[in-house]
Design a protein around this motif. Structure first.
Motif, PDB file in Angstrom:
ATOM      1  N   VAL A 126       0.832  -1.215   0.000  1.00 47.99           N
ATOM      2  CA  VAL A 126       0.000   0.000   0.000  1.00 47.99           C
ATOM      3  C   VAL A 126       0.862   1.259   0.000  1.00 47.99           C
ATOM      4  CG1 VAL A 126      -1.891  -1.183   1.149  1.00 47.99           C
ATOM      5  CG2 VAL A 126      -0.214   0.034   2.515  1.00 47.99           C
ATOM      6  N   ALA A 127       2.089   1.164   0.517  1.00 47.11           N
ATOM      7  CA  ALA A 127       2.958   2.335   0.505  1.00 47.11           C
ATOM      8  C   ALA A 127       3.301   2.771  -0.912  1.00 47.11           C
ATOM      9  CB  ALA A 127       4.242   2.049   1.290  1.00 47.11           C
ATOM     10  N   GLN A 128       3.314   1.823  -1.853  1.00 47.22           N
ATOM     11  CA  GLN A 128       3.557   2.200  -3.249  1.00 47.22           C
ATOM     12  C   GLN A 128       2.459   3.104  -3.781  1.00 47.22           C
ATOM     13  OE1 GLN A 128       6.353   1.315  -4.901  1.00 47.22           O
ATOM     14  NE2 GLN A 128       7.003   0.279  -3.034  1.00 47.22           N
ATOM     15  N   LEU A 129       1.263   3.018  -3.231  1.00 50.01           N
ATOM     16  CA  LEU A 129       0.129   3.795  -3.718  1.00 50.01           C
ATOM     17  C   LEU A 129       0.037   5.170  -3.073  1.00 50.01           C
ATOM     18  CD1 LEU A 129      -2.489   0.897  -3.527  1.00 50.01           C
ATOM     19  CD2 LEU A 129      -1.086   1.568  -5.488  1.00 50.01           C
ATOM     20  N   LEU A 130       0.898   5.456  -2.093  1.00 51.08           N
ATOM     21  CA  LEU A 130       0.855   6.729  -1.378  1.00 51.08           C
ATOM     22  C   LEU A 130       1.839   7.750  -1.929  1.00 51.08           C
ATOM     23  CD1 LEU A 130       0.434   5.433   2.263  1.00 51.08           C
ATOM     24  CD2 LEU A 130      -1.097   7.028   1.121  1.00 51.08           C
ATOM     25  N   GLU A 131       2.384   7.501  -3.113  1.00 53.21           N
ATOM     26  CA  GLU A 131       3.358   8.436  -3.669  1.00 53.21           C
ATOM     27  C   GLU A 131       2.774   9.835  -3.887  1.00 53.21           C
ATOM     28  OE1 GLU A 131       7.082   9.728  -5.040  1.00 53.21           O
ATOM     29  OE2 GLU A 131       6.397   8.043  -3.814  1.00 53.21           O
ATOM     30  N   PRO A 132       1.528  10.006  -4.353  1.00 53.71           N
ATOM     31  CA  PRO A 132       0.994  11.378  -4.460  1.00 53.71           C
ATOM     32  C   PRO A 132       1.028  12.140  -3.147  1.00 53.71           C
ATOM     33  CG  PRO A 132      -0.388   9.852  -5.693  1.00 53.71           C
ATOM     34  CD  PRO A 132       0.601   9.020  -4.931  1.00 53.71           C
ATOM     35  N   ALA A 133       0.748  11.468  -2.035  1.00 54.66           N
ATOM     36  CA  ALA A 133       0.821  12.139  -0.733  1.00 54.66           C
ATOM     37  C   ALA A 133       2.256  12.502  -0.386  1.00 54.66           C
ATOM     38  CB  ALA A 133       0.226  11.235   0.350  1.00 54.66           C
ATOM     39  N   ARG A 134       3.203  11.616  -0.673  1.00 53.23           N
ATOM     40  CA  ARG A 134       4.596  11.918  -0.360  1.00 53.23           C
ATOM     41  C   ARG A 134       5.115  13.080  -1.204  1.00 53.23           C
ATOM     42  NH1 ARG A 134       4.900   6.182   0.517  1.00 53.23           N
ATOM     43  NH2 ARG A 134       5.289   5.816  -1.698  1.00 53.23           N
ATOM     44  N   LEU A 191      -6.154  17.932   3.271  1.00 56.22           N
ATOM     45  CA  LEU A 191      -5.730  17.439   1.962  1.00 56.22           C
ATOM     46  C   LEU A 191      -5.028  16.090   2.096  1.00 56.22           C
ATOM     47  CD1 LEU A 191      -5.260  17.842  -1.090  1.00 56.22           C
ATOM     48  CD2 LEU A 191      -3.165  19.084  -0.493  1.00 56.22           C
ATOM     49  N   MET A 192      -4.196  15.940   3.128  1.00 57.16           N
ATOM     50  CA  MET A 192      -3.484  14.683   3.294  1.00 57.16           C
ATOM     51  C   MET A 192      -4.443  13.539   3.617  1.00 57.16           C
ATOM     52  SD  MET A 192      -0.543  15.473   2.476  1.00 57.16           S
ATOM     53  CE  MET A 192       0.177  13.883   2.781  1.00 57.16           C
ATOM     54  N   LEU A 193      -5.479  13.792   4.394  1.00 56.88           N
ATOM     55  CA  LEU A 193      -6.454  12.740   4.645  1.00 56.88           C
ATOM     56  C   LEU A 193      -7.168  12.330   3.361  1.00 56.88           C
ATOM     57  CD1 LEU A 193      -8.081  13.761   8.039  1.00 56.88           C
ATOM     58  CD2 LEU A 193      -6.318  12.058   7.608  1.00 56.88           C
ATOM     59  N   ARG A 194      -7.438  13.282   2.489  1.00 57.42           N
ATOM     60  CA  ARG A 194      -8.076  12.946   1.217  1.00 57.42           C
ATOM     61  C   ARG A 194      -7.149  12.131   0.322  1.00 57.42           C
ATOM     62  NH1 ARG A 194     -10.355  17.542   3.080  1.00 57.42           N
ATOM     63  NH2 ARG A 194     -12.593  17.818   2.700  1.00 57.42           N
ATOM     64  N   HIS A 195      -5.839  12.314   0.494  1.00 56.43           N
ATOM     65  CA  HIS A 195      -4.883  11.517  -0.278  1.00 56.43           C
ATOM     66  C   HIS A 195      -4.906  10.042   0.130  1.00 56.43           C
ATOM     67  CE1 HIS A 195      -2.960  14.325  -2.893  1.00 56.43           C
ATOM     68  NE2 HIS A 195      -2.561  15.117  -1.932  1.00 56.43           N
ATOM     69  N   ALA A 196      -5.552   9.703   1.241  1.00 60.40           N
ATOM     70  CA  ALA A 196      -5.605   8.304   1.678  1.00 60.40           C
ATOM     71  C   ALA A 196      -6.751   7.541   1.031  1.00 60.40           C
ATOM     72  CB  ALA A 196      -5.747   8.239   3.198  1.00 60.40           C
ATOM     73  N   VAL A 197      -7.652   8.226   0.345  1.00 64.26           N
ATOM     74  CA  VAL A 197      -8.850   7.558  -0.168  1.00 64.26           C
ATOM     75  C   VAL A 197      -8.514   6.611  -1.317  1.00 64.26           C
ATOM     76  CG1 VAL A 197     -11.071   7.924  -1.290  1.00 64.26           C
ATOM     77  CG2 VAL A 197     -10.358   9.415   0.596  1.00 64.26           C
ATOM     78  N   VAL A 198      -7.810   7.121  -2.340  1.00 66.06           N
ATOM     79  CA  VAL A 198      -7.494   6.285  -3.501  1.00 66.06           C
ATOM     80  C   VAL A 198      -6.611   5.096  -3.115  1.00 66.06           C
ATOM     81  CG1 VAL A 198      -6.338   6.254  -5.745  1.00 66.06           C
ATOM     82  CG2 VAL A 198      -7.858   8.139  -5.159  1.00 66.06           C
ATOM     83  N   PRO A 199      -5.544   5.263  -2.318  1.00 66.24           N
ATOM     84  CA  PRO A 199      -4.771   4.081  -1.906  1.00 66.24           C
ATOM     85  C   PRO A 199      -5.611   3.063  -1.130  1.00 66.24           C
ATOM     86  CG  PRO A 199      -3.501   6.066  -1.513  1.00 66.24           C
ATOM     87  CD  PRO A 199      -4.870   6.514  -1.891  1.00 66.24           C
ATOM     88  N   THR A 200      -6.546   3.551  -0.309  1.00 65.20           N
ATOM     89  CA  THR A 200      -7.384   2.612   0.440  1.00 65.20           C
ATOM     90  C   THR A 200      -8.271   1.806  -0.500  1.00 65.20           C
ATOM     91  OG1 THR A 200      -7.388   4.082   2.363  1.00 65.20           O
ATOM     92  CG2 THR A 200      -9.101   2.402   2.255  1.00 65.20           C
ATOM     93  N   VAL A 201      -8.887   2.478  -1.466  1.00 68.98           N
ATOM     94  CA  VAL A 201      -9.760   1.778  -2.408  1.00 68.98           C
ATOM     95  C   VAL A 201      -8.973   0.760  -3.222  1.00 68.98           C
ATOM     96  CG1 VAL A 201     -11.232   2.077  -4.433  1.00 68.98           C
ATOM     97  CG2 VAL A 201     -11.406   3.676  -2.518  1.00 68.98           C
TER      98      VAL A 201
END
Length: 598
Positions: A429-437, A456-466
């Motif tokens: 899942v960390a691979q999917l958090l690159e936009p947040a990083r 904004l950072m909490l919203r960045h968690a939505v797509v990786p979670t899905v």
């Protein structure tokens, strides 16, 4: 040390530079043997140099004399580092191994693990060998085995000196360093085979050294080809995803074979498919599972390795000076980032130099509602970097496979195996958090957003979670179809907590190097390093142990009550971690604000 080492840490080469005496190893024979250079210009040496202009021996002798004090100090540092390394290996490897052999001589039996080990070796060794070659050639994309320091490339090689005496020592230094892990793995394999299948130790060491020595040297030779040839580099980039999938498939096959489901016909094909398989044939030679043709496999490894080393030794002096300068600057930048504990900066530098940041032109329909823009940007960013999606999918496989042994283990071992499975899931899942990083690398990038930075950072968690839930659901479905129990459906339920842990890490901010120099370090011995590691990996350090406790219980029992408890713990932990990430993200704009700003 040779005279060439007197060069300010000399490294790679300046391209084929003509010399009057023809002793620079770049004559027609060497050039033909070393392969094409993709038409790169020989930009290192003017064509009108003569024998009178050749000051190679004099320059190296002068530098040798000037650098004698520095060389002595460096020899002391290297000797101390080697002493510490040997001491650690003896304490943590040699003494326990000797104790196991003493226990075996007094009647302890470790042969119960022998059949599973022998079943796992063919595809397992093939996976390790292929991974070794892949890592070596990937190193050639950004660094390479011929890596001169900047002083050598910027000053020495720009003068009328032959590159061969300067650069060959650095190629052989890379070969020597590559041999260290191979030798360690060969010794470890000898101990393991001696304990589990009662193989004779000298024979086991000799046969394991065939692969432990040849595969790293073949990798270094291939890395030099990649360093010199743009065509080879393109092929490596193109084939890396397929090789990674093959490595994971071989690892999965090895695990299945150890569990009692070998595929003997496929194993025979893998063992004879290339150097990665020939090493397995050699390692199996002193065991009861020996494969016919061990001496032929050893010859197939030894002879090509010797030929490749000869050709690579000739080609080491033919790398373009322009390329050497680029690689020297990249290596210096990565080393500087590592020294300042900027691990992300080092990784980004390596990816940029190796062509790992390629973007694909993918379009998504623009959203009609403003609140969807953040999710649209995140999805588009991931689609334009399919390598991250691929790595996330690939890392899901070992996460599910590592959860399998937890069914048959108890106590601390079950908890540890479950934690390893969760670690692979976190990496997926960390691979999917690159936009947040990317947002946290420079908070000014978030100026486009109407939301506060923490929101904004909490919203960045939505797509990786899905995406993580979809991957976990797909993996669980495959596991259930393969015969796993209903507890496989826990995989998608732990994804939100793992995403929260990744978001906590993404919002950590600038490196807290002050933690490395805490006053307690002198009295406690290493507490600064522990404190820094805890700060750097705070999210997974909290999430993985807490999730592993109920998850390991559920995997052992398969009952409904632990299933619900695990789901509840995962949901509560996800909420806590997201709140923690929100708090960390809220402090980032203040930390990066210039002094005196309102």
């Amino acid at each position: 040390m040779s005279g060439s080492e007197a060069v300010a840490d000399p490294a790679t080469t300046a391209g084929p530079q003509p010399a009057a005496d023809g002793t620079d190893g770049t004559d027609g024979t060497a050039a033909a043997a070393s392969g094409p250079t993709d038409g790169r210009p020989d930009d290192g040496t003017p064509a009108d140099w003569t024998a009178d202009d050749d000051w190679t021996d004099e320059a190296l002798a002068l530098l040798h004399a000037l650098r004698t004090p520095h060389r002595r100090n460096r020899a002391k540092q290297i000797g101390f580092a080697a002493y510490c390394a040997v001491l650690i290996l003896v304490i943590w490897g040699g003494v326990p191994s000797l104790g196991l052999f003493l226990q075996a001589s007094m009647g302890a039996d470790y042969t119960g693990h022998g059949p599973a080990l022998l079943a796992a070796m063919p595809s397992g060794i093939a996976a390790v060998g292929l991974a070794t070659l892949l890592l070596a050639v990937r190193d050639g994309l950004w660094r390479g085995p011929v890596v001169p320091p900047r002083a050598t490339t910027d000053w020495l090689l720009a003068h009328p000196v032959r590159p061969r005496p300067v650069l060959r020592p650095w190629f052989w230094l890379s070969c020597g360093l590559a041999l260290v892990p191979g030798l360690l793995m060969a010794v470890g394999a000898m101990v393991t085979l001696g304990l589990t299948v009662r193989a004779r130790l000298p024979a086991a060491l000799g046969w394991c050294l065939v692969g432990g020595v040849c595969l790293p040297l073949l990798g270094v030779s291939a890395a030099l080809l990649v360093q010199r040839s743009d065509r080879a580099a393109r092929w490596v980039r193109r084939l890396t995803p397929y090789a990674s999938v093959l490595i994971l498939a071989l690892a999965a096959q090895s695990a299945l074979a150890a569990a009692g489901h070998p595929v003997h016909g496929l194993e025979q094909v893998e063992l004879w498919s290339g150097p990665w398989g020939w090493a397995g044939i050699a390692a199996l030679a002193p065991t009861p599972a020996a494969v016919p043709g061990a001496w032929a496999a050893a010859a197939l490894l030894l002879v090509p390795t010797a030929v490749c080393l000869v050709l690579a030794d000739r080609a080491a002096a033919t790398v373009s000076l322009t390329l050497l300068r680029e690689r020297a600057r990249t290596a210096a930048g990565v080393l500087a980032a590592l020294r300042t504990v900027e691990l992300r900066a080092a990784r980004l530098a390596v990816n940029s130099a190796s062509g790992g940041n390629r973007q694909f032109r993918v379009r998504l329909p623009a959203p009609r509602r403003a609140w969807l823009v953040v999710y649209w940007r995140d999805a588009l960013a991931l689609l334009r970097s399919p390598a991250r999606l691929g790595r996330s999918a690939l890392l899901t496989v070992p996460a599910l496979l590592c959860a399998v042994p937890a069914h048959g283990t108890r106590g601390v071992l079950s908890w540890a195996v479950t934690a390893v499975a969760l670690l692979f899931g976190y990496l997926a899942v960390a691979q999917l958090l690159e936009p947040a990083r990317i947002e946290t690398d420079d908070v000014r990038r978030a100026s486009w957003s109407p939301y506060p930075f923490a929101g904004l950072m909490l919203r960045h968690a939505v797509v990786p979670t899905v995406l993580g839930v979809l991957l976990g659901t797909a993996g669980a479905a495959v596991a259930v179809l393969a015969g796993a129990g209903p507890d496989a459906w826990l995989a998608p339920l732990v994804v939100p907590a793992l995403v929260g842990a990744g978001l906590v890490n993404a919002c950590r901010g600038a490196a807290r190097r002050d933690l490395l120099f805490r006053p307690a370090q002198a009295a406690g011995g290493g507490t600064g390093i522990i404190a820094f590691a805890g700060w750097y990996a705070a999210g997974p350090a909290v999430a993985l142990p807490l999730l592993a406790l109920p998850l390991s219980e559920c995997l052992r029992t398969g009952a409904a009550a632990p299933f619900g408890r695990t789901a509840a713990v995962g949901a509560a932990l996800a909420a806590v971690l997201l709140r923690w990430a929100w708090s960390r993200a809220g402090r980032l704009p203040r930390q990066t604000r210039p002094a005196g700003a309102a």
